[in-house]
Design an enzyme around this catalytic site. Structure first.
Site, mmCIF file in Angstrom:
data_model
loop_
_atom_site.group_PDB
_atom_site.id
_atom_site.type_symbol
_atom_site.label_atom_id
_atom_site.label_comp_id
_atom_site.label_asym_id
_atom_site.label_seq_id
_atom_site.Cartn_x
_atom_site.Cartn_y
_atom_site.Cartn_z
ATOM 1 N N ASP A 18 0.862 -1.185 0.000
ATOM 2 C CA ASP A 18 0.000 0.000 0.000
ATOM 3 C C ASP A 18 0.898 1.235 0.000
ATOM 4 O O ASP A 18 2.119 1.121 -0.034
ATOM 5 C CB ASP A 18 -0.940 0.001 1.215
ATOM 6 C CG ASP A 18 -0.179 0.157 2.531
ATOM 7 O OD1 ASP A 18 1.014 -0.226 2.582
ATOM 8 O OD2 ASP A 18 -0.762 0.667 3.499
ATOM 9 N N ASP B 247 1.325 3.400 2.484
ATOM 10 C CA ASP B 247 1.437 3.882 3.848
ATOM 11 C C ASP B 247 0.277 4.861 4.093
ATOM 12 O O ASP B 247 -0.762 4.762 3.439
ATOM 13 C CB ASP B 247 2.818 4.504 4.087
ATOM 14 C CG ASP B 247 3.200 4.572 5.563
ATOM 15 O OD1 ASP B 247 2.870 3.618 6.295
ATOM 16 O OD2 ASP B 247 3.837 5.547 5.981
#
Length: 293
Positions: free
Chosen positions: A209, A211
């Site tokens: 992802d 973050d």
């Protein structure tokens, strides 16, 4: 060069999928630093001896601060491992490093503070660590990634935080301002210990992802977000397994030892005549060639 043996340390996702690299003899070991995360499976990939170790243990029961890093590296060294290919799930700090890509980082910023970070509690040993990942092994991974179906990024700085909670938004923005590309929780002290054990070590990082610096669409609820991240882990894991599988024969084909494999030659500052017999025995797989006689 002596015949290579490759240790594969699997992180989130890949740890549970290591069986895809093959089954074999399972060795339950004990070490002076306790038991490794899990029993180690000895197998072969393309005729190359390989030792498989899930970093977080069977069933992913160990959080990053609880992983017995010293026991893991000591156990691999004692089995004859010469090179370590590790993996780990990370958050991306850069727009261009998308989830499901792979990254072969070249630098680390260590923010951990709860972990034993050296084998040498009883003597003074200072290894060079300017290049925290083995350049030779990184080049092997880059070569194996030529023509790879997933994008493989060459280089990038990995910030290793203590965890187990994720970053605050302010921390994420700070890490971006440092020029870092990845945020994770497991590469340290693993990479440091590998250098102390004179093992070549490189990491395949699996971005799952962005973050928390990049806002998620308002239409995506938390449950949907977790589902998406888990799907990214699964996809990146399959890519990492294939990249490591491709890299292993290239490791075996290396003709010259690299500097990692003599990292202790100038690093032992203590008077060797004063090193206690118990310490010599405890660290025998690592120090033996420097304490002969």
């Amino acid at each position: 060069m002596a015949r290579a043996m490759v240790g594969v340390i699997g992180g989130t996702g890949l740890g549970e999928a290591l069986g895809a690299l093959g089954g074999g003899e399972v060795r339950a070991l004990d070490t002076p630093f306790g038991r490794p995360s899990a029993p180690i499976t000895l197998t072969e990939v393309g005729g190359v001896p390989v030792a498989l170790l899930p970093r977080h243990g069977e069933g992913h029961m160990l959080n990053p601060s609880q992983v017995p890093y010293r026991a893991n590296i000591w156990a691999l060294k004692s089995l004859g491992v010469t090179h370590v290919l590790a993996s780990g799930a990370v958050g991306s700090l850069r727009e261009e490093v998308a989830p499901r890509n792979l990254v072969i980082p070249d630098q680390v910023i260590d923010k951990t503070f709860r972990r034993a970070g050296t084998f040498f509690d009883d003597l003074a040993v200072h290894v060079e660590f300017a290049a925290p990942f083995c350049t030779t092994l990184r080049n092997v991974l880059v070569k194996a990634g030529t023509g790879f179906p997933a994008r493989v990024h060459q280089g990038g700085t990995y910030v290793c935080m203590e965890g187990p909670q994720f970053s605050t938004r302010a921390e994420s923005e700070l890490h971006r301002s440092w020029g870092a590309s990845l945020i994770g929780m497991t590469v340290m002290p693993e990479a440091k210990l590998a250098r102390e054990a004179e093992l070549c070590y490189a990491l395949v990082a699996l971005p799952t992802d962005y973050d928390c610096w990049k806002p998620h669409p308002a239409s995506v609820d938390q449950a949907k977000l977790i589902e998406e991240i888990l799907a990214n882990v699964k996809s990146a894991t399959q890519n990492a397994i294939e990249l490591i599988r491709r890299a292993i024969p290239h490791v075996a084909a290396l003709e010259k030892p690299c500097a990692c494999q003599s990292a202790l030659a100038l690093a032992i500052w203590s008077d060797r005549s004063r090193i206690a017999p118990a310490t010599r025995e405890k660290l025998r797989p690592i120090l033996e060639k420097y304490l002969a006689g």
